[in-house]
Design a protein around this motif. Structure first.
Motif, PDB file in Angstrom:
ATOM      1  N   GLY A  87       0.784  -1.223   0.000  1.00  0.00           N
ATOM      2  CA  GLY A  87       0.000   0.000   0.000  1.00  0.00           C
ATOM      3  C   GLY A  87       0.816   1.273   0.000  1.00  0.00           C
ATOM      4  O   GLY A  87       0.261   2.363   0.066  1.00  0.00           O
ATOM      5  N   VAL A  88       2.146   1.155  -0.084  1.00  0.00           N
ATOM      6  CA  VAL A  88       3.049   2.313  -0.051  1.00  0.00           C
ATOM      7  C   VAL A  88       3.657   2.523  -1.435  1.00  0.00           C
ATOM      8  O   VAL A  88       4.198   1.593  -2.039  1.00  0.00           O
ATOM      9  CB  VAL A  88       4.182   2.110   0.979  1.00  0.00           C
ATOM     10  N   LYS A  89       3.574   3.756  -1.940  1.00  0.00           N
ATOM     11  CA  LYS A  89       4.209   4.102  -3.210  1.00  0.00           C
ATOM     12  C   LYS A  89       5.650   4.501  -2.919  1.00  0.00           C
ATOM     13  O   LYS A  89       5.902   5.350  -2.052  1.00  0.00           O
ATOM     14  CB  LYS A  89       3.479   5.259  -3.877  1.00  0.00           C
ATOM     15  N   ALA A  90       6.597   3.892  -3.618  1.00  0.00           N
ATOM     16  CA  ALA A  90       8.010   4.135  -3.313  1.00  0.00           C
ATOM     17  C   ALA A  90       8.814   4.384  -4.580  1.00  0.00           C
ATOM     18  O   ALA A  90       8.557   3.788  -5.625  1.00  0.00           O
ATOM     19  CB  ALA A  90       8.598   2.942  -2.554  1.00  0.00           C
ATOM     20  N   ILE A  91       9.803   5.267  -4.452  1.00  0.00           N
ATOM     21  CA  ILE A  91      10.722   5.552  -5.560  1.00  0.00           C
ATOM     22  C   ILE A  91      12.140   5.584  -5.013  1.00  0.00           C
ATOM     23  O   ILE A  91      12.382   6.064  -3.897  1.00  0.00           O
ATOM     24  CB  ILE A  91      10.360   6.884  -6.256  1.00  0.00           C
ATOM     25  N   SER A  92      13.072   5.064  -5.782  1.00  0.00           N
ATOM     26  CA  SER A  92      14.469   4.997  -5.352  1.00  0.00           C
ATOM     27  C   SER A  92      15.362   4.975  -6.580  1.00  0.00           C
ATOM     28  O   SER A  92      14.976   4.450  -7.642  1.00  0.00           O
ATOM     29  CB  SER A  92      14.699   3.728  -4.517  1.00  0.00           C
ATOM     30  N   ILE A  93      16.554   5.527  -6.442  1.00  0.00           N
ATOM     31  CA  ILE A  93      17.517   5.469  -7.534  1.00  0.00           C
ATOM     32  C   ILE A  93      17.891   4.018  -7.823  1.00  0.00           C
ATOM     33  O   ILE A  93      18.306   3.665  -8.930  1.00  0.00           O
ATOM     34  CB  ILE A  93      18.784   6.307  -7.209  1.00  0.00           C
ATOM     35  N   GLY A  94      17.701   3.152  -6.813  1.00  0.00           N
ATOM     36  CA  GLY A  94      17.987   1.729  -6.994  1.00  0.00           C
ATOM     37  C   GLY A  94      17.102   1.069  -8.027  1.00  0.00           C
ATOM     38  O   GLY A  94      17.414  -0.014  -8.525  1.00  0.00           O
ATOM     39  N   MET A  95      15.974   1.711  -8.369  1.00  0.00           N
ATOM     40  CA  MET A  95      15.078   1.174  -9.383  1.00  0.00           C
ATOM     41  C   MET A  95      15.528   1.534 -10.793  1.00  0.00           C
ATOM     42  O   MET A  95      14.915   1.093 -11.770  1.00  0.00           O
ATOM     43  CB  MET A  95      13.656   1.706  -9.152  1.00  0.00           C
ATOM     44  N   PHE A  96      16.593   2.337 -10.908  1.00  0.00           N
ATOM     45  CA  PHE A  96      17.047   2.810 -12.212  1.00  0.00           C
ATOM     46  C   PHE A  96      18.461   2.336 -12.553  1.00  0.00           C
ATOM     47  O   PHE A  96      18.975   2.676 -13.615  1.00  0.00           O
ATOM     48  CB  PHE A  96      17.007   4.338 -12.267  1.00  0.00           C
ATOM     49  N   VAL A  97      19.098   1.599 -11.656  1.00  0.00           N
ATOM     50  CA  VAL A  97      20.450   1.111 -11.925  1.00  0.00           C
ATOM     51  C   VAL A  97      20.423  -0.404 -12.048  1.00  0.00           C
ATOM     52  O   VAL A  97      19.570  -1.073 -11.471  1.00  0.00           O
ATOM     53  CB  VAL A  97      21.440   1.540 -10.814  1.00  0.00           C
ATOM     54  N   ALA A  98      21.366  -0.935 -12.804  1.00  0.00           N
ATOM     55  CA  ALA A  98      21.415  -2.372 -13.034  1.00  0.00           C
ATOM     56  C   ALA A  98      22.134  -3.080 -11.891  1.00  0.00           C
ATOM     57  O   ALA A  98      23.209  -2.667 -11.465  1.00  0.00           O
ATOM     58  CB  ALA A  98      22.131  -2.659 -14.360  1.00  0.00           C
ATOM     59  N   GLY A  99      21.507  -4.150 -11.401  1.00  0.00           N
ATOM     60  CA  GLY A  99      22.133  -4.952 -10.363  1.00  0.00           C
ATOM     61  C   GLY A  99      22.478  -4.150  -9.119  1.00  0.00           C
ATOM     62  O   GLY A  99      21.692  -3.341  -8.638  1.00  0.00           O
ATOM     63  N   ASN A 100      23.678  -4.362  -8.619  1.00  0.00           N
ATOM     64  CA  ASN A 100      24.137  -3.661  -7.416  1.00  0.00           C
ATOM     65  C   ASN A 100      25.141  -2.579  -7.784  1.00  0.00           C
ATOM     66  O   ASN A 100      26.104  -2.320  -7.060  1.00  0.00           O
ATOM     67  CB  ASN A 100      24.762  -4.664  -6.433  1.00  0.00           C
ATOM     68  N   GLN A 101      24.903  -1.928  -8.912  1.00  0.00           N
ATOM     69  CA  GLN A 101      25.809  -0.911  -9.428  1.00  0.00           C
ATOM     70  C   GLN A 101      25.904   0.276  -8.482  1.00  0.00           C
ATOM     71  O   GLN A 101      24.910   0.738  -7.923  1.00  0.00           O
ATOM     72  CB  GLN A 101      25.302  -0.437 -10.797  1.00  0.00           C
ATOM     73  N   ALA A 102      27.113   0.772  -8.290  1.00  0.00           N
ATOM     74  CA  ALA A 102      27.324   1.923  -7.420  1.00  0.00           C
ATOM     75  C   ALA A 102      26.943   3.211  -8.149  1.00  0.00           C
ATOM     76  O   ALA A 102      27.048   3.316  -9.367  1.00  0.00           O
ATOM     77  CB  ALA A 102      28.794   1.995  -6.987  1.00  0.00           C
ATOM     78  N   VAL A 103      26.484   4.194  -7.379  1.00  0.00           N
ATOM     79  CA  VAL A 103      26.159   5.517  -7.916  1.00  0.00           C
ATOM     80  C   VAL A 103      27.234   6.487  -7.424  1.00  0.00           C
ATOM     81  O   VAL A 103      27.392   6.683  -6.220  1.00  0.00           O
ATOM     82  CB  VAL A 103      24.769   5.986  -7.455  1.00  0.00           C
ATOM     83  N   ALA A 104      27.990   7.051  -8.338  1.00  0.00           N
ATOM     84  CA  ALA A 104      29.086   7.955  -7.981  1.00  0.00           C
ATOM     85  C   ALA A 104      28.795   9.340  -8.532  1.00  0.00           C
ATOM     86  O   ALA A 104      29.222   9.689  -9.640  1.00  0.00           O
ATOM     87  CB  ALA A 104      30.418   7.423  -8.522  1.00  0.00           C
ATOM     88  N   TRP A 105      28.040  10.110  -7.786  1.00  0.00           N
ATOM     89  CA  TRP A 105      27.628  11.448  -8.216  1.00  0.00           C
ATOM     90  C   TRP A 105      28.100  12.497  -7.227  1.00  0.00           C
ATOM     91  O   TRP A 105      28.182  12.244  -6.019  1.00  0.00           O
ATOM     92  CB  TRP A 105      26.099  11.545  -8.312  1.00  0.00           C
ATOM     93  N   ARG A 106      28.362  13.693  -7.747  1.00  0.00           N
ATOM     94  CA  ARG A 106      28.683  14.829  -6.889  1.00  0.00           C
ATOM     95  C   ARG A 106      27.399  15.581  -6.516  1.00  0.00           C
ATOM     96  O   ARG A 106      26.309  15.274  -7.002  1.00  0.00           O
ATOM     97  CB  ARG A 106      29.667  15.758  -7.588  1.00  0.00           C
TER      98      ARG A 106
END
Length: 374
Positions: free
Chosen positions: A179-198
């Motif tokens: 019943g909870v709507k959720a959004i995450s950057i994890g839904m846009f990256v492949a596998g367990n890929q790291a996000v390296a952003w400034r």
């Protein structure tokens, strides 16, 4: 009631799995054909080709219509909306002429925004966020989560979400779990890929989540912040100035010291502190004795210090015991609040009830009314 009107009434109870509104209200039912032998053919329009929940919609339509008296069979034909139909849908959702922006900052917004923060990592902030959101949704509230911890995203795993968000042009429809709507950057990256952003990229990602993700009319929006007082915490203060901070700590004095910095940031940003949650408060042994693995009193001391710092009462909302069930639920993507009978579940549900006490209302909202001329 004619057979066609009965079918239409039944379809009015079928909700779009992502938008959580009736498919009839969204313009998704293009046609209903009744046959002499009692069979029904229903043409349903999907928002996009390859909709990930097409099978769910088909099953729900078949179940809703198949149980009607005299219906011998249901056939669902799926098609895709045209661009004009998608534009009409977006206008139906956001209102005519709606401008792109953050809906939670609109003068008429009644959504309570809770930014869950901590001074350091490893205190269970994300687990607390997911469980409180799930507990509130179970009480009938409309709840959303923005996983703002871009580097250490964990909300999809904690909620068992493997589905990608659906895009309707520039509008993003968040997946729904418990019943909870959720959004995450994890839904846009492949596998367990790291996000390296400034910093600028982090700010832009959060801004896009708040602007482009369609949550609809929420009672509560949770933001799972990264630990500390870095870029994202500053961006939240800028993008959602009315957000309240919910501070999570452990009983350890060192953790409480660091968490105080996260809470005291409210003085600089003009935000309010909603309260303190102490996690991992004790471990109950088989004998019934409580072992205070991380010490004791950190949550109460943090609440006392923040009360002095911000100039109003900051309450310790609850103390959550350290339990294997909480960890196991997170590993399985099943929030522990749904499994009654554990100390952690009961305490998290109690905290959720305390936070949900404040209802949506028009207090401090400016109503656009003018006296009628005589």
């Amino acid at each position: 009631m004619t057979q066609e009107s009965a079918v239409l009434a039944a379809l009015g109870k079928v909700l779009d799995p992502e938008l959580r509104r009736p498919i009839t209200e969204l313009g998704m039912v293009e046609g209903i054909t009744t046959h002499d032998d009692g069979a029904i053919t229903i043409r349903v329009l999907l928002t996009i080709a390859g909709c990930p929940l097409r099978d769910t919609i088909t099953r729900d339509v078949e179940a809703a219509v198949g149980g009607l008296p005299g219906v011998t069979g249901v056939s669902v034909e799926l098609a895709v909306m045209t661009q004009d139909q998608r534009d009409a849908l977006k206008e139906r959702l956001r209102g005519p002429g709606a401008k792109r922006g953050i809906p939670f900052n609109e003068p008429g917004s009644l959504t309570r925004v809770l930014a869950v923060a901590s001074g350091k990592g490893g205190v269970g902030k994300s687990s607390v966020t997911v469980n409180l959101a799930t507990a509130m949704a179970a009480r009938g509230l409309r709840v959303g989560i923005v996983d703002a911890d871009v580097y250490g995203f964990s909300v999809p795993g904690l909620m068992g979400i493997s589905q990608s968000p659906t895009r309707v042009d520039e509008m993003i429809l968040p997946p729904v779990a418990y019943g909870v709507k959720a959004i995450s950057i994890g839904m846009f990256v492949a596998g367990n890929q790291a996000v390296a952003w400034r910093g600028p990229m982090l700010h832009r990602a959060l801004e896009q989540f708040l602007q482009d993700v369609y949550f609809g009319d929420l009672d509560v929006l949770f933001l799972d912040l990264p630990p500390g007082t870095g870029d994202i915490a500053i961006s939240v203060a800028q993008l959602l100035p009315d957000a309240e901070l919910l501070i999570v700590t452990t009983p350890q004095s060192a953790a409480a010291d660091v968490a105080e910095r996260a809470g005291s940031m409210a003085v600089q940003t003009g935000q309010k502190v909603a309260g303190v949650v102490e996690n991992m408060s004790w471990l109950e042994l088989p004998s019934g004795e409580r072992m205070e693995v991380f010490g004791s009193g950190g949550g109460a001391e943090l609440a006392r210090r923040l009360t002095t710092t911000v100039g109003y009462d900051v309450a310790l909302l609850g103390s959550i015991p350290l339990e294997p069930a909480l960890r196991e639920g997170g590993d399985k993507g099943q929030p522990v609040v749904l499994a009654r009978g554990t100390g952690a579940s009961e305490e998290l549900n109690r905290i959720a009830s305390a936070l949900a006490v404040r209802p949506r209302g028009l207090s401090e909202k400016l109503l656009k009314v003018t006296p009628k001329g005589t």
